[in-house]
Design an enzyme around this catalytic site. Structure first.
Site, PDB file in Angstrom:
ATOM      1  N   HIS A   1     -94.157 -12.722  14.339  1.00  8.09           N
ATOM      2  CA  HIS A   1     -95.060 -13.876  14.490  1.00  8.09           C
ATOM      3  C   HIS A   1     -95.535 -14.078  15.926  1.00  8.09           C
ATOM      4  CE1 HIS A   1     -93.797 -16.002  10.474  1.00  8.09           C
ATOM      5  NE2 HIS A   1     -93.988 -14.695  10.336  1.00  8.09           N
TER       6      HIS A   1
ATOM      7  N   GLU B   1    -103.348 -20.750   4.891  1.00 12.19           N
ATOM      8  CA  GLU B   1    -104.299 -21.828   5.125  1.00 12.19           C
ATOM      9  C   GLU B   1    -105.547 -21.369   5.868  1.00 12.19           C
ATOM     10  OE1 GLU B   1    -101.073 -25.508   5.585  1.00 12.19           O
ATOM     11  OE2 GLU B   1    -102.570 -25.141   7.152  1.00 12.19           O
TER      12      GLU B   1
ATOM     13  N   TYR C   1    -101.555 -29.598  12.732  1.00 14.11           N
ATOM     14  CA  TYR C   1    -101.852 -28.982  11.440  1.00 14.11           C
ATOM     15  C   TYR C   1    -100.621 -28.835  10.538  1.00 14.11           C
ATOM     16  CZ  TYR C   1    -106.580 -28.532  12.984  1.00 14.11           C
ATOM     17  OH  TYR C   1    -107.859 -28.848  13.407  1.00 14.11           O
TER      18      TYR C   1
ATOM     19  N   TYR D   1     -89.257 -18.013   1.342  1.00 14.03           N
ATOM     20  CA  TYR D   1     -89.115 -16.724   0.673  1.00 14.03           C
ATOM     21  C   TYR D   1     -87.975 -16.705  -0.342  1.00 14.03           C
ATOM     22  CZ  TYR D   1     -92.322 -15.034   4.252  1.00 14.03           C
ATOM     23  OH  TYR D   1     -93.412 -14.856   5.062  1.00 14.03           O
TER      24      TYR D   1
END
Length: 377
Positions: A157, A250, A260, A271
């Site tokens: 990430h 999104e 957000y 998961y």
């Protein structure tokens, strides 16, 4: 999505990889969509994970190979590739490596290009942005203009997409997977969109400048792992997409200072099929997505089409899908998604990056890894 095979290679139905590795058959497949029939042409191959793509004025393109930490100079006409020299070293594990690449809007005048990549090692890594200039097949005058903090051991990430708007560089940073709660705090760069000047300086009108303990580069927060960032061709508005875990990818219109929601609100589960946090989808002071996907499509790369070659697609938003292996086409009206079509589902490839070329064609990079382009019939 329906397709037709147009050559004797139909005897190898289903072996698309073998087919597309045959250099003499670039135009052998056609596809039917709701509005446009098109063919798929191979531009280049043998690029393991083509994450970023940018077009040079001389008819070549720059492509990052995330897996190898390299920037490639690709001849669009011949498919010939050269590895750029002088590129800073990347940490190439997990989601890391050579990430996005972006030419300055005034590249012909100033020669600047921007390159994001993961840095560090297996003990501690992060994301950095460099800028430099192209001289032959070398990157020169390289300078680091941003480093994301904190460093962390996870190779996951990192974001990371970039756009330049009104002399500002906007870019994304992921939450580093294990540190998702950091997306809600302002003392770090994780799970954020940032805004800096083109040279790395910090604008004094950023929304959190002057806020105690806040990183002054932050533009928005509460994001998970944004791997799509683009500008609307008419409004110049900033649009972003980000991965959900299991569901909840999104699409968001980005406005300064807004939250957000991740990981407090989301339209998804984890998961292991357990709720994220309290399992809520709405909370006051947190933005709802413009559009979301359940199940996840694993979006990567994003581009509004503004050319004249695909007239019926003008203004549509194109998103690469990795988990559900297709090219996602969204129709927007007044800033809202009103229709969705999934192109290239039968092709079965993880689409990593989507760009409109200067020729008005749509170029995609797929894991495995080829650069391809869509041409209308």
């Amino acid at each position: 999505m329906k397709y037709k095979k147009l050559s004797l290679l139909s005897i190898v139905a289903g072996l698309a990889l073998l087919f597309f590795n045959c250099a003499d058959d670039k135009e052998a497949w056609t596809f039917e969509s709701e509005e446009v029939n098109f063919k798929l042409e191979k531009v280049a191959d043998s690029i393991r994970v083509p994450f970023g793509m940018s077009f040079l004025p001389d008819g070549k393109m720059l492509v990052t190979n995330r897996f190898a930490g390299k920037i490639l100079l690709v001849d669009i006409g011949t498919g010939e590739k050269k590895v750029l020299k002088g590129v800073p070293e990347s940490y190439c594990k997990g989601d890391g490596g050579a990430l996005d690449i972006l030419l300055h809007p005034n590249y012909k005048q100033n020669g600047w290009l921007y390159f994001s990549h993961s840095i560090g090692d297996s003990i501690s890594s992060s994301m950095a942005i460099e800028r430099g200039k192209l001289k032959g097949d070398s990157l020169v005058n390289v300078e680091r203009i941003f480093t994301a903090y904190p460093f962390y051991k996870s190779p996951s990430h990192y974001g990371s997409r970039m756009v330049i708007k009104d002399n500002y560089l906007f870019f994304t940073m992921g939450d580093r997977y294990d540190l998702k709660d950091s997306a809600q705090t302002l003392n770090n760069h994780l799970g954020k969109v940032m805004r800096i000047f083109e040279d790395g300086k910090i604008p004094n009108d950023n929304p959190f400048v002057g806020t105690k303990n806040a990183k002054p580069e932050i533009w928005t927060f509460g994001h998970r792992n944004p791997q799509g960032l683009t500008l609307h061709p008419k409004t110049n508005g900033l649009w972003l997409h980000e991965h959900g875990p299991k569901g909840g990818d999104e699409l968001n219109r980005i406005e300064p200072g807004l939250n957000y929601g991740w990981p407090i609100i989301c339209h998804c589960i984890d998961y292991d099929d357990t709720p994220i946090g309290e399992g809520i989808t709405h909370k006051e002071g947190m933005e709802q997505p413009n559009y979301y996907y359940t199940p996840s499509i694993a979006p990567s790369g994003m581009e509004f089409y503004s050319g004249d070659i695909f007239k019926k697609w003008k203004g549509n938003l194109f998103i690469g899908a990795m988990a559900l292996t297709h090219l996602n086409r969204l129709v927007l009206e007044n800033g809202k998604v009103v229709d969705e079509e999934r192109l290239l589902e039968d092709f079965g490839r993880r689409i990593r990056v989507v760009k409109q070329g200067p020729d008005g064609l749509i170029y995609i990079g797929v894991d495995g890894g080829m650069i391809l382009r869509l041409r209308p019939i």
